[in-house]
Enzyme design. Structure first.
Site, mmCIF file in Angstrom:
data_model
loop_
_atom_site.group_PDB
_atom_site.id
_atom_site.type_symbol
_atom_site.label_atom_id
_atom_site.label_comp_id
_atom_site.label_asym_id
_atom_site.label_seq_id
_atom_site.Cartn_x
_atom_site.Cartn_y
_atom_site.Cartn_z
ATOM 1 N N LYS A 107 66.720 24.280 20.480
ATOM 2 C CA LYS A 107 67.296 23.618 21.569
ATOM 3 C C LYS A 107 68.539 24.426 22.384
ATOM 4 O O LYS A 107 69.490 23.803 22.585
ATOM 5 C CB LYS A 107 68.078 22.231 20.944
ATOM 6 N N ARG A 108 68.218 25.517 22.862
ATOM 7 C CA ARG A 108 68.991 26.274 23.706
ATOM 8 C C ARG A 108 69.165 25.917 25.233
ATOM 9 O O ARG A 108 68.243 24.990 25.493
ATOM 10 C CB ARG A 108 68.933 27.796 23.545
#
Lengths: 309, 309
Positions: A107-108
């Site tokens: 979840k960058r």
């Protein structure tokens, strides 16, 4: 070079299912055998990381013949520091060598060259050696805007990688921002429209593009709604099993060929040794058989509601 | 235990400024001396990580007497794989030993136990050894909802750590989602309201809480608006310098005591050796003097517009 979606769909058709096994190791939930062995090696972050690596690799060996993909959760490895990061890299390479598609759930999200750095670190695409963490695909967060997705898209296209952009997440409070209505549509629909447009522009001759959407199984009505709104976008659906989503709930994510979505289960499979009926059936030591049985049961459960062409 | 905001404000009052030096190393921008030395050690990820570590530590040694805080950007270290992650941990510890507050810019965000794992990995709080990456504070993304912030808040409160939640980011396309209006307010105002409420509930006797907001310097009108809307929330302001924000733009983030915000500059300081007037003044080899001069100039520039009590 084969696109991410091309490789993923080939794997789905070969394995005849769309199950993703989530690799979310937590030390306290590992099989007792592993816990005690690694605890005896000194209860350090390094020994826990080694335990996560062995556990994850053994899960991979069990599920590789059964499912198309695995999804390691970066956070549980990162909790253990640099040793955990090394274990994550080793686990991803092991899964790639076993022929699995790897979705790194990290979840960058960031801007410009920073986003590019994340992409170059995690998104290997077709060649597992093209990035230190050799994932086929990466989960990303689009709150910062469409422009912050572009560096991820560029690296993905250079390498035959994929993305899954958070659209509608599976947590109870996901609606606080995602359900806010502007210009007649919820925020998650506005994000969905951006993602769908990216796939329209990039999919080439494939029915779906390589830039998927995360759509939680815990919101079945939204799966129906988003499937209609995003006809060229493949879904990654978390929330099946432990979080309450059922095979019936997720069936709407699929097309008549059995494509269009992958369904993740993490705890329900990897910690099957802790729950009925597998705990009784296999006992604490034969935990790999529990994992295999839980995986087969999930495949069968999905198969009742999703027809494969 | 002293709260994050208590420790940060003490550092600001001691140093008499609110400058945060962003540690965003990029190999091609490092001083020539470092590039050639580490290139000769074999141009591997490990040698680049070693170069980043040396460069960042030397920056820290230059700026530690001058500024209250540094903000390493995790992405540039992660791009180099596990070796980069080790370098990041070493850089953070070096900064803590030098008496600096460390804000780890990793923009994490996830649900439940996953969010907790990120928090436990990065958010050391008061004791730098309490987490593998020993940061005082961490940047986080709230798209997934208020509930996904809670595990970060809980760990921060246990350890005297802080958070900076993305509210209004500095990139050109940030408005695509953040400016969407629902119930009469932009999305970033809805996020701001949640963050302010968290600070109202947790700040105790401090004027500001430990749960800050990221508010880009490239949107000066929004700084004014958000300062009024978030009286108990401290701001982390990126975008000064290279991205176009000026000291005048950011002055509105501060209160009459000179508190309420920290202003980040990354490239403008750490790569000062590449830009006028510092490149001419110091030449390529004395890059640390260029860093010191650029830092002092930023402090003086801010000082013209922000009065310290």
């Amino acid at each position: 070079m084969t696109s991410y979606i091309g490789r993923l769909n080939a794997a789905i058709l070969r394995k005849r299912n769309s199950v993703v096994v989530g690799l979310d190791p937590r030390f306290a939930d590992l099989p007792e055998e592993l816990q005690s062995r690694y605890r005896n090696q000194g209860d350090s972050l390094a020994s826990r990381a080694a335990a996560f690596e062995e556990f994850s690799k053994r899960i991979i060996d069990v599920v590789a013949p059964l499912v198309p993909a695995v999804k390691p959760q970066a956070a549980f490895f990162e909790e253990l520091g640099p040793a955990g990061c090394s274990a994550l890299a080793a686990v991803i390479q092991h899964a790639r060598q076993a022929g699995l598609i790897v979705i790194c759930d990290a979840k960058r999200g960031d801007i410009g060259s920073t986003a590019e750095a994340y992409a170059r670190g995690y998104l290997a695409g077709e060649d597992p050696m093209a990035a230190p963490w050799g994932a086929d695909a990466l989960t990303v967060n689009a709150y910062m805007g469409r422009d912050t997705l572009q560096p991820f898209i560029d690296v993905a296209q250079q390498r035959g990688g994929g993305l899954y952009i958070l659209v509608r997440t599976s947590n109870p409070g996901s609606g606080v921002f995602q359900d806010r209505v502007s210009d007649g549509q919820t925020l998650y629909r506005h994000v969905a429209a951006v993602v769908e447009q990216i796939n329209v522009e990039t999919r080439g001759t494939e029915p779906y593009g390589s830039f998927g959407a995360v759509v939680g199984a815990t919101y079945p009505q939204e799966i129906v709604e988003l499937r209609a709104a995003m006809p060229h976008t493949q879904f990654l659906v978390p929330g099946y099993g432990s979080q309450g989503g059922t095979a019936e709930d997720v069936a709407a994510a699929f097309d008549s060929q059995g494509l269009g979505a992958v369904i993740n289960s993490s705890r329900g499979i990897i910690f099957a040794h802790k729950r009925a009926p597998y705990s009784q059936q296999f006992g604490p030591s034969d935990w790999e058989s529990a994992v295999a049985a839980a995986t087969r049961d999930m495949i069968a459960d999905l198969g009742k509601h999703v027809a494969m062409a």
